[in-house]
Motif scaffolding. Structure first.
Motif, mmCIF file in Angstrom:
data_model
loop_
_atom_site.group_PDB
_atom_site.id
_atom_site.type_symbol
_atom_site.label_atom_id
_atom_site.label_comp_id
_atom_site.label_asym_id
_atom_site.label_seq_id
_atom_site.Cartn_x
_atom_site.Cartn_y
_atom_site.Cartn_z
ATOM 1 N N MET A 1 8.186 -14.033 23.394
ATOM 2 C CA MET A 1 9.185 -13.656 22.396
ATOM 3 C C MET A 1 9.835 -12.346 22.811
ATOM 4 S SD MET A 1 8.632 -13.016 18.324
ATOM 5 C CE MET A 1 9.954 -12.431 17.279
ATOM 6 N N ASP A 2 11.156 -12.241 22.608
ATOM 7 C CA ASP A 2 11.892 -11.043 22.977
ATOM 8 C C ASP A 2 12.453 -10.346 21.747
ATOM 9 O OD1 ASP A 2 11.462 -11.422 25.670
ATOM 10 O OD2 ASP A 2 13.324 -12.542 25.984
ATOM 11 N N ILE A 3 12.782 -9.071 21.926
ATOM 12 C CA ILE A 3 13.386 -8.264 20.868
ATOM 13 C C ILE A 3 14.759 -7.820 21.338
ATOM 14 C CG2 ILE A 3 13.207 -6.088 19.602
ATOM 15 C CD1 ILE A 3 10.189 -6.302 19.841
ATOM 16 N N ASP A 4 15.755 -8.004 20.494
ATOM 17 C CA ASP A 4 17.107 -7.540 20.811
ATOM 18 C C ASP A 4 17.213 -6.038 20.583
ATOM 19 O OD1 ASP A 4 18.017 -10.065 21.464
ATOM 20 O OD2 ASP A 4 18.837 -10.467 19.471
ATOM 21 N N VAL A 5 17.835 -5.352 21.530
ATOM 22 C CA VAL A 5 18.173 -3.937 21.374
ATOM 23 C C VAL A 5 19.641 -3.883 20.977
ATOM 24 C CG1 VAL A 5 18.301 -1.682 22.497
ATOM 25 C CG2 VAL A 5 16.496 -3.296 23.130
ATOM 26 N N VAL A 6 19.897 -3.399 19.763
ATOM 27 C CA VAL A 6 21.230 -3.477 19.168
ATOM 28 C C VAL A 6 21.873 -2.097 19.152
ATOM 29 C CG1 VAL A 6 22.530 -4.060 17.078
ATOM 30 C CG2 VAL A 6 20.577 -5.464 17.772
ATOM 31 N N ASN A 7 23.135 -2.034 19.552
ATOM 32 C CA ASN A 7 23.897 -0.789 19.517
ATOM 33 C C ASN A 7 24.301 -0.487 18.074
ATOM 34 O OD1 ASN A 7 25.708 1.327 19.787
ATOM 35 N ND2 ASN A 7 26.708 0.465 21.593
ATOM 36 N N PRO A 8 23.793 0.613 17.465
ATOM 37 C CA PRO A 8 24.171 0.924 16.078
ATOM 38 C C PRO A 8 25.657 1.205 15.901
ATOM 39 C CG PRO A 8 22.240 2.187 16.750
ATOM 40 C CD PRO A 8 22.813 1.586 17.988
ATOM 41 N N ALA A 9 26.338 1.549 16.992
ATOM 42 C CA ALA A 9 27.750 1.901 16.875
ATOM 43 C C ALA A 9 28.613 0.707 16.495
ATOM 44 C CB ALA A 9 28.257 2.508 18.187
ATOM 45 N N ASP A 10 28.254 -0.495 17.008
ATOM 46 C CA ASP A 10 29.114 -1.655 16.771
ATOM 47 C C ASP A 10 28.342 -2.957 16.543
ATOM 48 O OD1 ASP A 10 28.184 -2.261 19.315
ATOM 49 O OD2 ASP A 10 30.086 -1.876 20.321
ATOM 50 N N GLY A 11 27.020 -2.895 16.529
ATOM 51 C CA GLY A 11 26.236 -4.089 16.251
ATOM 52 C C GLY A 11 26.069 -5.043 17.407
ATOM 53 N N THR A 12 26.545 -4.687 18.602
ATOM 54 C CA THR A 12 26.400 -5.583 19.742
ATOM 55 C C THR A 12 24.994 -5.476 20.340
ATOM 56 O OG1 THR A 12 27.273 -3.882 21.240
ATOM 57 C CG2 THR A 12 28.837 -5.467 20.316
ATOM 58 N N VAL A 13 24.554 -6.553 20.988
ATOM 59 C CA VAL A 13 23.241 -6.571 21.633
ATOM 60 C C VAL A 13 23.375 -5.963 23.025
ATOM 61 C CG1 VAL A 13 21.379 -8.024 22.499
ATOM 62 C CG2 VAL A 13 22.474 -8.567 20.314
ATOM 63 N N LEU A 14 22.572 -4.929 23.275
ATOM 64 C CA LEU A 14 22.616 -4.222 24.554
ATOM 65 C C LEU A 14 21.678 -4.839 25.579
ATOM 66 C CD1 LEU A 14 22.440 -0.640 23.042
ATOM 67 C CD2 LEU A 14 24.418 -1.584 24.248
ATOM 68 N N ALA A 15 20.542 -5.328 25.119
ATOM 69 C CA ALA A 15 19.521 -5.864 26.013
ATOM 70 C C ALA A 15 18.483 -6.591 25.186
ATOM 71 C CB ALA A 15 18.864 -4.727 26.807
ATOM 72 N N THR A 16 17.602 -7.295 25.851
ATOM 73 C CA THR A 16 16.416 -7.850 25.200
ATOM 74 C C THR A 16 15.192 -7.356 25.961
ATOM 75 O OG1 THR A 16 16.504 -9.864 26.535
ATOM 76 C CG2 THR A 16 17.589 -9.906 24.383
ATOM 77 N N VAL A 17 14.127 -7.064 25.216
ATOM 78 C CA VAL A 17 12.878 -6.603 25.838
ATOM 79 C C VAL A 17 11.738 -7.437 25.282
ATOM 80 C CG1 VAL A 17 13.718 -4.253 26.226
ATOM 81 C CG2 VAL A 17 12.541 -4.812 24.080
ATOM 82 N N PRO A 18 10.638 -7.540 26.013
ATOM 83 C CA PRO A 18 9.525 -8.380 25.551
ATOM 84 C C PRO A 18 8.815 -7.776 24.331
ATOM 85 C CG PRO A 18 9.378 -7.946 27.914
ATOM 86 C CD PRO A 18 10.419 -7.026 27.374
ATOM 87 N N LEU A 19 8.304 -8.655 23.484
ATOM 88 C CA LEU A 19 7.383 -8.261 22.425
ATOM 89 C C LEU A 19 5.976 -8.364 23.010
ATOM 90 C CD1 LEU A 19 6.553 -7.623 19.495
ATOM 91 C CD2 LEU A 19 6.665 -10.074 19.023
ATOM 92 N N THR A 20 5.362 -7.220 23.292
ATOM 93 C CA THR A 20 4.032 -7.213 23.898
ATOM 94 C C THR A 20 3.000 -7.651 22.869
ATOM 95 O OG1 THR A 20 4.734 -5.381 25.330
ATOM 96 C CG2 THR A 20 2.373 -5.810 25.170
ATOM 97 N N SER A 21 2.293 -8.716 23.153
ATOM 98 C CA SER A 21 1.325 -9.277 22.219
ATOM 99 C C SER A 21 0.028 -8.482 22.240
ATOM 100 C CB SER A 21 1.025 -10.725 22.584
ATOM 101 O OG SER A 21 0.320 -10.773 23.812
ATOM 102 N N ALA A 22 -0.848 -8.774 21.282
ATOM 103 C CA ALA A 22 -2.154 -8.116 21.245
ATOM 104 C C ALA A 22 -2.948 -8.427 22.506
ATOM 105 C CB ALA A 22 -2.913 -8.544 19.993
ATOM 106 N N ALA A 23 -2.870 -9.666 22.977
ATOM 107 C CA ALA A 23 -3.586 -10.035 24.202
ATOM 108 C C ALA A 23 -3.040 -9.270 25.402
ATOM 109 C CB ALA A 23 -3.476 -11.540 24.428
ATOM 110 N N GLN A 24 -1.727 -9.101 25.439
ATOM 111 C CA GLN A 24 -1.125 -8.353 26.542
ATOM 112 C C GLN A 24 -1.481 -6.865 26.465
ATOM 113 O OE1 GLN A 24 2.842 -9.787 25.692
ATOM 114 N NE2 GLN A 24 2.875 -11.012 27.557
ATOM 115 N N VAL A 25 -1.560 -6.324 25.252
ATOM 116 C CA VAL A 25 -2.004 -4.935 25.096
ATOM 117 C C VAL A 25 -3.416 -4.779 25.650
ATOM 118 C CG1 VAL A 25 -2.736 -3.195 23.398
ATOM 119 C CG2 VAL A 25 -0.515 -4.307 23.171
#
Length: 468
Positions: A1-25
């Motif tokens: 699963m990924d998380i969108d990184v959103v620009n607060p200035a205009d609401g556009t998506v800048l990038a996606t990054v992984p959601l690190t799970s408990a197992a991955q931690v």
């Protein structure tokens, strides 16, 4: 699963990054523990670790413009603020702690003949830090510096909204020659990734900067797991006490209050969100503060002329505007701002707001708004000012505006806060510890040599020498 990184200035998506799970931690923690025990980093002489950290600072300086752009885009910070304040401050932090690497000393208590005692401070091993979104890289540097210099392996969880500058610095750490898994970035959210870090029994210490509610949850998880050392720097409701002689300070007074209230759009734990003004100068201060707030340039954070950018997201804007509307409905007067402004489509921009005539029982006086909003209250005596300053659950920072030494000392001594500045809005430089009282936190100071105490534990050695 990924998380969108959103620009607060205009609401556009800048990038996606992984959601690190408990197992991955758990996997990242195991690898960090292996690297720590290998002594590839912890076994270096302090000055060798310092040399690598200084190389990291040099690389950050080389990429300063990239880092400023990443923080500006992710957090909606004015590019000038990131370029001139946050990024140079982060670089300074790394250099300062690197240069302090060989200053981490123990003690040698006086003992009886034939006995030698000494103390040392040793790294925990694997440690973690959970970061806020308002100062993404500046807060990361406060934790990276002392944690790594002390010999630990650090797992950083940036805020889900603002991960990109920290990810870039992690790549620079490898370029600087810092071994893999000494500095690890685990992107993700609080309920999944942050909670897993707080509960992991192999993590010896965890530093958190963020909300009081989340801090309480982290403290509980730390206690239930391995009683890891939890250092918490949480919310604030900073008072500015303006004494009768303060107008004699000239432009510094209103400039300082304005900066404190509206820097980073007021999304700052030390934001000057309560202005307490002596009744003799109340009206003039309100008038001048309203004019200064109204003159601030609210705009696109990418524009170098912008002084106040958007708030972080839709939920934050709705919460801030509801707090303003509620106070006004109960009789407060918005002498500046008071609502939302259309700046860039897709972003949420709240005008710098000054509220006067606030009902003394209004929750806006005690609730952390975390937006570009400040209130003004009257007082008549020094004792009343201290009582008003302390009438909140928080105790992070306060500012006193006076040139009188007796007032400065009495107020600095009476106000319940980890930092009290006089004659300027400041948290102090790198030599001065920073941390909160009351619901603003505890467990260790950021900055200064005191910061090493978050990331090390003290060991006493007692040696009884054989008799002749």
């Amino acid at each position: 699963m990924d998380i969108d990184v959103v620009n607060p200035a205009d609401g556009t998506v800048l990038a996606t990054v992984p959601l690190t799970s408990a197992a991955q931690v758990a996997s990242l923690t195991a690898e960090a523990e292996r690297v720590f025990r290998s002594r590839v980093w912890s076994g270096l002489a302090p000055r060798e670790r310092a040399a690598a950290m200084l190389r990291l600072a040099d690389l950050m300086e080389r990429d300063a413009e990239v880092l400023a752009r990443l923080d500006s885009e992710d957090a909606g910070k004015p590019i000038t603020e990131a370029r001139e304040g946050d990024i140079p401050g982060a670089i300074e932090s790394i250099r300062w702690f690197a240069e302090a690497a060989d200053k981490l000393a123990g003690t040698a208590p006086a003992t009886a003949p034939g006995v030698l005692a000494y103390t040392v401070r040793e790294p925990f091993g694997v440690v973690a830090a959970i970061l806020p979104w308002n100062y993404p890289l500046a807060m990361a540097a406060w934790k990276i510096g002392p944690a790594l210099v002390a010999g630990n392996c650090l797992i950083l969880k940036p805020a889900d909204a603002t991960p990109r500058s920290v990810l870039h610095v992690a790549s620079l750490a490898l370029e600087a020659g810092i071994p893999p898994a000494v500095l690890t970035v685990a992107t993700g959210d609080g309920p999944t990734t942050g909670a897993a870090l707080a509960a992991d029994p192999r993590i010896g210490a965890l530093s958190f900067t963020g909300s009081t509610a989340t801090g309480r949850a982290i403290l509980e998880a730390s206690a239930r797991s391995n009683l890891k050392r939890a250092s918490l720097e949480m919310g604030g409701k900073a008072p500015h006490v303006v004494m009768p002689d303060a107008l004699g300070l000239g432009d510094a007074l209103i400039d300082g209050i304005t900066e404190a209230a509206f820097l980073t759009a007021g999304q700052n734990c030390t934001a000057g969100s309560r202005i307490l003004v002596h009744e003799s100068i109340h009206d003039e201060v309100v008038e001048r503060l309203a004019a200064a707030a109204s003159a601030l340039v609210l705009g696109d954070p990418a524009d170098p002329a912008t002084q106040v950018g958007p708030v972080i997201n839709v939920a934050a804007a709705d919460r801030i505007l509801a707090a303003i509307d509620g106070a006004v409905s109960r009789g407060a007067v918005a002498v500046a701002g008071g609502g939302e402004v259309a700046v860039v489509e897709g972003g949420r921009y709240v005008a710098p707001t000054v509220l006067a005539n606030v009902d003394p029982a209004d929750p806006i006086l005690t609730t952390e708004i975390f937006g570009p909003v400040t209130t003004v209250q009257r007082f008549s005596t020094r004792e009343e000012a201290i009582a008003l300053a302390n009438a909140v659950e928080y105790g992070l920072q306060a500012t006193v505006w006076t040139a009188r030494l007796d007032d400065a000392l009495a107020l600095a001594g009476g106000i319940e806060a980890g930092t009290v500045s006089v004659g300027a809005y400041s948290e102090g430089d790198m030599t001065v510890p920073f941390g909160g009282w009351k619901a603003s936190g505890f467990g260790g100071a950021e900055k200064s040599l005191a910061a090493f105490h978050q990331w090390t534990r003290e060991k006493a050695v007692w040696i009884e020498l054989p008799a002749d």
